[in-house]
Scaffold this active site. Structure first.
Site, PDB file in Angstrom:
ATOM      1  N   ARG A 192      34.178 119.664 -20.036  1.00 57.39           N
ATOM      2  CA  ARG A 192      34.453 119.223 -21.396  1.00 57.39           C
ATOM      3  C   ARG A 192      33.376 119.782 -22.302  1.00 57.39           C
ATOM      4  NH1 ARG A 192      34.683 112.867 -23.051  1.00 57.39           N
ATOM      5  NH2 ARG A 192      32.438 113.055 -22.865  1.00 57.39           N
TER       6      ARG A 192
ATOM      7  N   ASP B  23      27.482 109.394 -16.758  1.00 49.02           N
ATOM      8  CA  ASP B  23      28.085 110.694 -16.434  1.00 49.02           C
ATOM      9  C   ASP B  23      28.380 110.754 -14.934  1.00 49.02           C
ATOM     10  OD1 ASP B  23      28.279 113.515 -15.613  1.00 49.02           O
ATOM     11  OD2 ASP B  23      27.816 113.916 -17.716  1.00 49.02           O
TER      12      ASP B  23
ATOM     13  N   ASP C 274      26.911 113.897 -13.059  1.00 47.77           N
ATOM     14  CA  ASP C 274      25.447 113.851 -12.921  1.00 47.77           C
ATOM     15  C   ASP C 274      25.024 112.776 -11.928  1.00 47.77           C
ATOM     16  OD1 ASP C 274      25.010 115.916 -14.649  1.00 47.77           O
ATOM     17  OD2 ASP C 274      24.531 114.646 -16.384  1.00 47.77           O
TER      18      ASP C 274
ATOM     19  N   THR D  94      33.110 120.201 -29.030  1.00 46.79           N
ATOM     20  CA  THR D  94      34.529 120.070 -29.423  1.00 46.79           C
ATOM     21  C   THR D  94      35.248 119.000 -28.617  1.00 46.79           C
ATOM     22  OG1 THR D  94      35.287 121.656 -27.778  1.00 46.79           O
ATOM     23  CG2 THR D  94      34.618 122.551 -29.921  1.00 46.79           C
TER      24      THR D  94
HETATM   25  C1  PRP Z   1      33.890 114.623 -16.955  1.00 43.05           C
HETATM   26  C2  PRP Z   1      34.881 113.906 -16.057  1.00 43.05           C
HETATM   27  C3  PRP Z   1      36.202 114.421 -16.533  1.00 43.05           C
HETATM   28  C4  PRP Z   1      35.979 114.590 -18.010  1.00 43.05           C
HETATM   29  C5  PRP Z   1      36.606 113.428 -18.710  1.00 43.05           C
HETATM   30  O1  PRP Z   1      33.685 115.914 -16.527  1.00 43.05           O
HETATM   31  O2  PRP Z   1      34.644 114.117 -14.704  1.00 43.05           O
HETATM   32  O3  PRP Z   1      36.577 115.638 -15.928  1.00 43.05           O
HETATM   33  O4  PRP Z   1      34.561 114.573 -18.215  1.00 43.05           O
HETATM   34  O5  PRP Z   1      36.561 113.594 -20.063  1.00 43.05           O
HETATM   35  P1  PRP Z   1      37.868 113.786 -20.942  1.00 43.05           P
HETATM   36  O6  PRP Z   1      38.862 112.775 -20.490  1.00 43.05           O
HETATM   37  O7  PRP Z   1      37.351 113.509 -22.323  1.00 43.05           O
HETATM   38  O8  PRP Z   1      38.340 115.196 -20.768  1.00 43.05           O
HETATM   39  P2  PRP Z   1      32.664 116.892 -17.285  1.00 43.05           P
HETATM   40  O9  PRP Z   1      33.344 117.625 -18.379  1.00 43.05           O
HETATM   41  O10 PRP Z   1      31.427 116.110 -17.660  1.00 43.05           O
HETATM   42  O11 PRP Z   1      32.335 117.970 -16.184  1.00 43.05           O
HETATM   43  P3  PRP Z   1      31.525 117.863 -14.828  1.00 43.05           P
HETATM   44  O12 PRP Z   1      32.332 116.966 -13.905  1.00 43.05           O
HETATM   45  O13 PRP Z   1      31.488 119.265 -14.373  1.00 43.05           O
HETATM   46  O14 PRP Z   1      30.169 117.283 -15.112  1.00 43.05           O
HETATM   47  N1  URA Z   2      32.659 111.962 -18.478  1.00 43.21           N
HETATM   48  C1  URA Z   2      31.849 111.142 -17.789  1.00 43.21           C
HETATM   49  O1  URA Z   2      31.304 111.521 -16.746  1.00 43.21           O
HETATM   50  N2  URA Z   2      31.644 109.910 -18.270  1.00 43.21           N
HETATM   51  C2  URA Z   2      32.238 109.453 -19.385  1.00 43.21           C
HETATM   52  O2  URA Z   2      32.030 108.289 -19.765  1.00 43.21           O
HETATM   53  C3  URA Z   2      33.079 110.328 -20.095  1.00 43.21           C
HETATM   54  C4  URA Z   2      33.280 111.588 -19.619  1.00 43.21           C
END
Ligand code: PRP
Ligand code: URA
Length: 206
Positions: free
Chosen positions: A101, A197, A200, A105
């Site tokens: 994400r 997160d 993380d 944006t």
């Molecule tokens: C997080 C999560 C989802 C997304 C959710 O991933 O695991 O994939 O955000 O957000 P949304 O519903 O607003 O799209 P992230 O983009 O942080 O990536 P990562 O798992 O690689 O850290």
């Molecule tokens: N992605 C995450 O990991 N946590 C949130 O709360 C939203 C998006």
């Protein structure tokens, strides 16, 4: 349809998962265990066909799953949901979708997709702990439908009302199975009260 688990084990483990003092090792264990419990609920309507089985004592009629299942983790955070579910259904195929994400944006950015030309599974379980704005889940369902998947279920841990609304609007045929529906998104589009997160916290990168 949205299914919020009412199972006491799910509620107990989710509370441990939210706790900011839960270390990555324990966090990963909990993600794995919650994924199994939620997938159990999400797959309660899979089709069976009768088959004959011979026990050491007699032949009887048993059951076999009809559909080939695909586990579709959204990288990164969805990875932690795969292994436990896969143990429960070892015949499943795992197809990774790489999306992150964009922090400004909030739009999903696609970076990995190795789906073969034709669909190889009948039921897709999209795995991602967090349904926040819903952008990542909607994009993944778009990719799977373009691929030819016609039966998709979303399995997650926490959902914001905004994400549920987005996914249901774009893909009303995709049922949503989560441990809990939280209150809202904050200004950075994080789920509140949430768990922080999810990527993380699993990978120790926060
Ligand atoms: C997080 C999560 C989802 C997304 C959710 O991933 O695991 O994939 O955000 O957000 P949304 O519903 O607003 O799209 P992230 O983009 O942080 O990536 P990562 O798992 O690689 O850290
Ligand atoms: N992605 C995450 O990991 N946590 C949130 O709360 C939203 C998006």
């Amino acid at each position: 349809m949205v299914y919020e688990s009412q199972h006491p084990l799910v509620k107990h483990k989710l509370t441990l998962l939210r706790n900011m003092n839960t270390e990555p090792k324990k966090f990963r264990e909990l993600v794995r265990e919650l994924a199994i419990l939620l997938a159990y609920e999400a797959t309660a309507d899979l089709s069976l066909k009768p088959i004959t089985v011979a026990s050491p004592l007699a032949e009887t009629v048993g059951n076999e799953l009809v559909d080939k299942i695909g586990l579709i983790p959204i990288l990164r955070a969805g990875l932690g949901m795969v292994e436990g579910i896969w143990e429960m259904m070892p015949g499943a195929e795992v197809w990774h979708i790489g999306l992150y994400r964009d922090e400004t944006t909030l739009q999903p950015v696609s970076y990995y997709n190795k789906l073969p030309t034709l669909p190889t599974v009948q039921v897709c379980l999209v795995l991602d702990p967090m349904l926040a704005t819903g952008g990542s889940a909607v994009a993944t369902c778009n990719i799977l439908k373009e691929w030819g998947a016609n039966r998709i279920k979303f399995v997650g841990l926490l959902a914001a009302p905004e994400g549920i609304n987005a996914l249901q609007t774009a893909h009303p045929d995709v049922p949503i199975h989560v441990a809990q529906i939280d209150e809202r998104l904050n200004d950075a589009a994080y789920i509140m009260p949430g768990l922080g997160d999810a990527g993380d916290r699993q990978f120790g990168t926060g």
